[in-house]
Design a protein around this motif. Structure first.
Motif, PDB file in Angstrom:
ATOM      1  N   CYS A  64       0.841  -1.199   0.000  1.00  0.00           N
ATOM      2  CA  CYS A  64       0.000   0.000   0.000  1.00  0.00           C
ATOM      3  C   CYS A  64       0.877   1.250   0.000  1.00  0.00           C
ATOM      4  O   CYS A  64       1.850   1.348   0.748  1.00  0.00           O
ATOM      5  CB  CYS A  64      -0.901  -0.022   1.236  1.00  0.00           C
ATOM      6  SG  CYS A  64      -1.842   1.493   1.499  1.00  0.00           S
ATOM      7  N   ALA A  65       0.522   2.207  -0.831  1.00  0.00           N
ATOM      8  CA  ALA A  65       1.311   3.428  -0.949  1.00  0.00           C
ATOM      9  C   ALA A  65       1.239   4.292   0.307  1.00  0.00           C
ATOM     10  O   ALA A  65       2.130   5.091   0.562  1.00  0.00           O
ATOM     11  CB  ALA A  65       0.830   4.242  -2.150  1.00  0.00           C
ATOM     12  N   ALA A  66       0.201   4.098   1.130  1.00  0.00           N
ATOM     13  CA  ALA A  66       0.041   4.927   2.320  1.00  0.00           C
ATOM     14  C   ALA A  66       0.599   4.280   3.575  1.00  0.00           C
ATOM     15  O   ALA A  66       1.243   4.943   4.389  1.00  0.00           O
ATOM     16  CB  ALA A  66      -1.439   5.259   2.536  1.00  0.00           C
ATOM     17  N   CYS A  67       0.373   2.969   3.752  1.00  0.00           N
ATOM     18  CA  CYS A  67       0.763   2.330   5.020  1.00  0.00           C
ATOM     19  C   CYS A  67       1.735   1.172   4.839  1.00  0.00           C
ATOM     20  O   CYS A  67       2.149   0.558   5.824  1.00  0.00           O
ATOM     21  CB  CYS A  67      -0.476   1.846   5.771  1.00  0.00           C
ATOM     22  SG  CYS A  67      -1.175   0.291   5.126  1.00  0.00           S
ATOM     23  N   GLN A  68       2.102   0.845   3.614  1.00  0.00           N
ATOM     24  CA  GLN A  68       3.060  -0.226   3.312  1.00  0.00           C
ATOM     25  C   GLN A  68       2.548  -1.620   3.693  1.00  0.00           C
ATOM     26  O   GLN A  68       3.338  -2.544   3.873  1.00  0.00           O
ATOM     27  CB  GLN A  68       4.424   0.031   3.967  1.00  0.00           C
ATOM     28  CG  GLN A  68       5.230   1.145   3.318  1.00  0.00           C
ATOM     29  CD  GLN A  68       4.610   2.510   3.529  1.00  0.00           C
ATOM     30  OE1 GLN A  68       4.422   2.947   4.662  1.00  0.00           O
ATOM     31  NE2 GLN A  68       4.286   3.189   2.447  1.00  0.00           N
ATOM     32  N   GLY A  73      -1.261 -10.130  -4.084  1.00  0.00           N
ATOM     33  CA  GLY A  73      -0.945 -10.387  -5.487  1.00  0.00           C
ATOM     34  C   GLY A  73       0.177  -9.505  -5.989  1.00  0.00           C
ATOM     35  O   GLY A  73       0.696  -8.645  -5.287  1.00  0.00           O
ATOM     36  N   SER A  74       0.574  -9.726  -7.233  1.00  0.00           N
ATOM     37  CA  SER A  74       1.675  -8.960  -7.813  1.00  0.00           C
ATOM     38  C   SER A  74       1.184  -7.924  -8.829  1.00  0.00           C
ATOM     39  O   SER A  74       1.910  -7.012  -9.183  1.00  0.00           O
ATOM     40  CB  SER A  74       2.669  -9.905  -8.489  1.00  0.00           C
ATOM     41  OG  SER A  74       2.017 -10.692  -9.472  1.00  0.00           O
ATOM     42  N   SER A  75      -0.037  -8.055  -9.310  1.00  0.00           N
ATOM     43  CA  SER A  75      -0.555  -7.142 -10.328  1.00  0.00           C
ATOM     44  C   SER A  75      -1.286  -5.980  -9.660  1.00  0.00           C
ATOM     45  O   SER A  75      -2.515  -5.916  -9.643  1.00  0.00           O
ATOM     46  CB  SER A  75      -1.504  -7.895 -11.274  1.00  0.00           C
ATOM     47  OG  SER A  75      -2.562  -8.491 -10.541  1.00  0.00           O
ATOM     48  N   VAL A  76      -0.514  -5.070  -9.064  1.00  0.00           N
ATOM     49  CA  VAL A  76      -1.073  -3.913  -8.372  1.00  0.00           C
ATOM     50  C   VAL A  76      -0.470  -2.665  -8.982  1.00  0.00           C
ATOM     51  O   VAL A  76       0.746  -2.571  -9.157  1.00  0.00           O
ATOM     52  CB  VAL A  76      -0.771  -3.971  -6.859  1.00  0.00           C
ATOM     53  CG1 VAL A  76      -1.337  -2.742  -6.166  1.00  0.00           C
ATOM     54  CG2 VAL A  76      -1.342  -5.239  -6.242  1.00  0.00           C
ATOM     55  N   SER A  77      -1.307  -1.703  -9.304  1.00  0.00           N
ATOM     56  CA  SER A  77      -0.822  -0.481  -9.913  1.00  0.00           C
ATOM     57  C   SER A  77      -0.069   0.373  -8.910  1.00  0.00           C
ATOM     58  O   SER A  77      -0.317   0.320  -7.700  1.00  0.00           O
ATOM     59  CB  SER A  77      -1.993   0.318 -10.496  1.00  0.00           C
ATOM     60  OG  SER A  77      -2.914   0.659  -9.471  1.00  0.00           O
ATOM     61  N   GLU A  78       0.868   1.166  -9.417  1.00  0.00           N
ATOM     62  CA  GLU A  78       1.654   2.048  -8.547  1.00  0.00           C
ATOM     63  C   GLU A  78       0.747   3.058  -7.865  1.00  0.00           C
ATOM     64  O   GLU A  78      -0.142   3.637  -8.483  1.00  0.00           O
ATOM     65  CB  GLU A  78       2.719   2.774  -9.374  1.00  0.00           C
ATOM     66  CG  GLU A  78       3.667   3.623  -8.556  1.00  0.00           C
ATOM     67  CD  GLU A  78       4.750   4.251  -9.400  1.00  0.00           C
ATOM     68  OE1 GLU A  78       5.492   5.097  -8.865  1.00  0.00           O
ATOM     69  OE2 GLU A  78       4.845   3.908 -10.596  1.00  0.00           O
ATOM     70  N   GLY A  79       0.959   3.252  -6.573  1.00  0.00           N
ATOM     71  CA  GLY A  79       0.154   4.200  -5.811  1.00  0.00           C
ATOM     72  C   GLY A  79      -1.138   3.624  -5.272  1.00  0.00           C
ATOM     73  O   GLY A  79      -1.946   4.362  -4.689  1.00  0.00           O
ATOM     74  N   ALA A  80      -1.346   2.316  -5.421  1.00  0.00           N
ATOM     75  CA  ALA A  80      -2.574   1.683  -4.944  1.00  0.00           C
ATOM     76  C   ALA A  80      -2.639   1.711  -3.423  1.00  0.00           C
ATOM     77  O   ALA A  80      -1.615   1.624  -2.735  1.00  0.00           O
ATOM     78  CB  ALA A  80      -2.654   0.246  -5.440  1.00  0.00           C
ATOM     79  N   LEU A  81      -3.853   1.834  -2.900  1.00  0.00           N
ATOM     80  CA  LEU A  81      -4.080   1.845  -1.460  1.00  0.00           C
ATOM     81  C   LEU A  81      -4.799   0.577  -1.029  1.00  0.00           C
ATOM     82  O   LEU A  81      -5.610   0.026  -1.775  1.00  0.00           O
ATOM     83  CB  LEU A  81      -4.912   3.064  -1.054  1.00  0.00           C
ATOM     84  CG  LEU A  81      -4.342   4.450  -1.380  1.00  0.00           C
ATOM     85  CD1 LEU A  81      -5.304   5.528  -0.902  1.00  0.00           C
ATOM     86  CD2 LEU A  81      -2.973   4.640  -0.751  1.00  0.00           C
ATOM     87  N   CYS A  82      -4.502   0.135   0.194  1.00  0.00           N
ATOM     88  CA  CYS A  82      -5.193  -1.033   0.738  1.00  0.00           C
ATOM     89  C   CYS A  82      -6.595  -0.617   1.186  1.00  0.00           C
ATOM     90  O   CYS A  82      -6.903   0.577   1.307  1.00  0.00           O
ATOM     91  CB  CYS A  82      -4.404  -1.630   1.904  1.00  0.00           C
ATOM     92  SG  CYS A  82      -4.285  -0.555   3.357  1.00  0.00           S
ATOM     93  N   ALA A  83      -7.451  -1.590   1.456  1.00  0.00           N
ATOM     94  CA  ALA A  83      -8.836  -1.310   1.843  1.00  0.00           C
ATOM     95  C   ALA A  83      -8.933  -0.455   3.112  1.00  0.00           C
ATOM     96  O   ALA A  83      -9.723   0.506   3.139  1.00  0.00           O
ATOM     97  CB  ALA A  83      -9.597  -2.625   2.017  1.00  0.00           C
ATOM     98  N   PRO A  84      -8.158  -0.751   4.187  1.00  0.00           N
ATOM     99  CA  PRO A  84      -8.260   0.112   5.376  1.00  0.00           C
ATOM    100  C   PRO A  84      -7.909   1.567   5.099  1.00  0.00           C
ATOM    101  O   PRO A  84      -8.554   2.479   5.625  1.00  0.00           O
ATOM    102  CB  PRO A  84      -7.266  -0.529   6.352  1.00  0.00           C
ATOM    103  CG  PRO A  84      -7.204  -1.960   5.946  1.00  0.00           C
ATOM    104  CD  PRO A  84      -7.315  -1.930   4.451  1.00  0.00           C
ATOM    105  N   CYS A  85      -6.890   1.811   4.260  1.00  0.00           N
ATOM    106  CA  CYS A  85      -6.496   3.192   3.962  1.00  0.00           C
ATOM    107  C   CYS A  85      -7.497   3.883   3.051  1.00  0.00           C
ATOM    108  O   CYS A  85      -7.668   5.103   3.113  1.00  0.00           O
ATOM    109  CB  CYS A  85      -5.100   3.217   3.339  1.00  0.00           C
ATOM    110  SG  CYS A  85      -3.776   2.860   4.520  1.00  0.00           S
ATOM    111  N   LEU A  86      -8.164   3.116   2.179  1.00  0.00           N
ATOM    112  CA  LEU A  86      -9.202   3.698   1.331  1.00  0.00           C
ATOM    113  C   LEU A  86     -10.401   4.140   2.165  1.00  0.00           C
ATOM    114  O   LEU A  86     -11.016   5.171   1.891  1.00  0.00           O
ATOM    115  CB  LEU A  86      -9.651   2.683   0.280  1.00  0.00           C
ATOM    116  CG  LEU A  86      -8.728   2.493  -0.920  1.00  0.00           C
ATOM    117  CD1 LEU A  86      -9.199   1.309  -1.759  1.00  0.00           C
ATOM    118  CD2 LEU A  86      -8.678   3.757  -1.775  1.00  0.00           C
TER     119      LEU A  86
END
Length: 278
Positions: A64-68, A73-86
């Motif tokens: 996650c770009a906000a909380c690491q 998975g490996s197919s995640v776009s740059e800057g993606a956020l995890c569900a808790p941070c969203l």
């Protein structure tokens, strides 16, 4: 490590470091180094044996770009956020966790925190330092505080020991007493995030004598275990309110339900008896 008043290492620190290096062979002879997890003999203190190193879970990429928080998975776009941070964007500016909390890291934390194995601090700090983002410019290294009653009972603040080692490894400025617990709180173990937040309301404050240093500063907030994030969030809140520009949370072990592997201890998420309770 920078002191608060000066960037120069003291003569006492140099003498102590040289003395420790000179006497290391004698210490190893009297107290043969052993792995703190399994007890097997190892080459030197402040380490683990090869098999036990593999038991630790190190956070990886992508994250996650906000909380690491590592993504599965490996197919995640740059800057993606995890569900808790969203759903609830965090106040902090990132989390640097040396390991994910599992049976192996739990044993190390308990030995360090409750077993008085304070000599483990350099090893734990090195794992944290490896996960820190690039630290350009001046940074303050600040531990999560203990209330004075708990500090007197335990005899030391494990977060402060880790902060001191991180300051030495990063050349950050150690501010041991930047934050204070203004009221005692019961153990947070077993409580949910909202209950922890209510208990911590008004329990942490920036020390007035350090307020000028905090304003506009980049800060690494250090703790041993990050559980729900309630304690660290309370710390980040008061630091940002005092004018801190950036606050990165650094911890040895981060509790993530999806990463828990505690079957040998028969522990389920949320019931661990105070692994760090932060």
């Amino acid at each position: 490590m920078q002191a608060r008043q000066s960037g120069m290492m003291s003569l006492g620190s140099i003498i102590a470091a040289n003395f420790a290096q000179a006497t290391a062979p004698i210490v190893d002879l009297i107290y043969p180094p052993r792995c703190p997890l399994c007890g097997e003999g190892i080459a030197g203190h402040q380490g683990l044996c090869g098999p036990c190193w593999t038991e630790l879970q190190i956070p990886g990429e992508p994250a996650c770009a906000a909380c690491q928080r590592p993504f599965g998975g490996s197919s995640v776009s740059e800057g993606a956020l995890c569900a808790p941070c969203l759903s609830d964007r965090p106040r902090h500016d990132g989390i640097a966790a040396g390991t994910l909390y599992n049976a192996a890291s739990r044993k190390l934390v308990l030995a360090f925190k409750h077993g008085r194995r304070i000599g483990m601090a350099p090893m734990l700090a090195r794992l944290i330092a490896a996960r820190l983002p690039p630290m350009e410019g001046d940074w303050l290294i600040m531990p999560v505080p203990l209330h004075r009653w708990r500090l007197w009972h335990r005899g030391y603040n494990q977060a402060a020991l880790l902060a001191a080692e991180l300051a030495r490894l990063t050349d950050g400025t150690l501010i041991v007493d930047g934050l204070a617990r203004t009221k005692a709180t019961a153990s947070l173990g077993g409580l949910g995030k909202k209950a922890r937040g209510r208990m911590l309301s008004g329990a942490i404050a920036v020390q007035e004598r350090e307020a000028a240093l905090v304003k506009g500063a980049n800060i690494v907030l250090v703790d041993d275990v990050l559980t729900s994030g309630a304690t660290s969030d309370a710390c980040v809140k008061v630091l940002k309110r005092a004018g801190a520009a950036k606050v990165v949370i650094a911890c040895f072990a981060r509790v993530m339900d999806e990463a828990l592997d505690l079957r040998p201890q028969n522990i389920t998420p949320g019931t661990d008896p105070d692994p760090g309770a932060t």
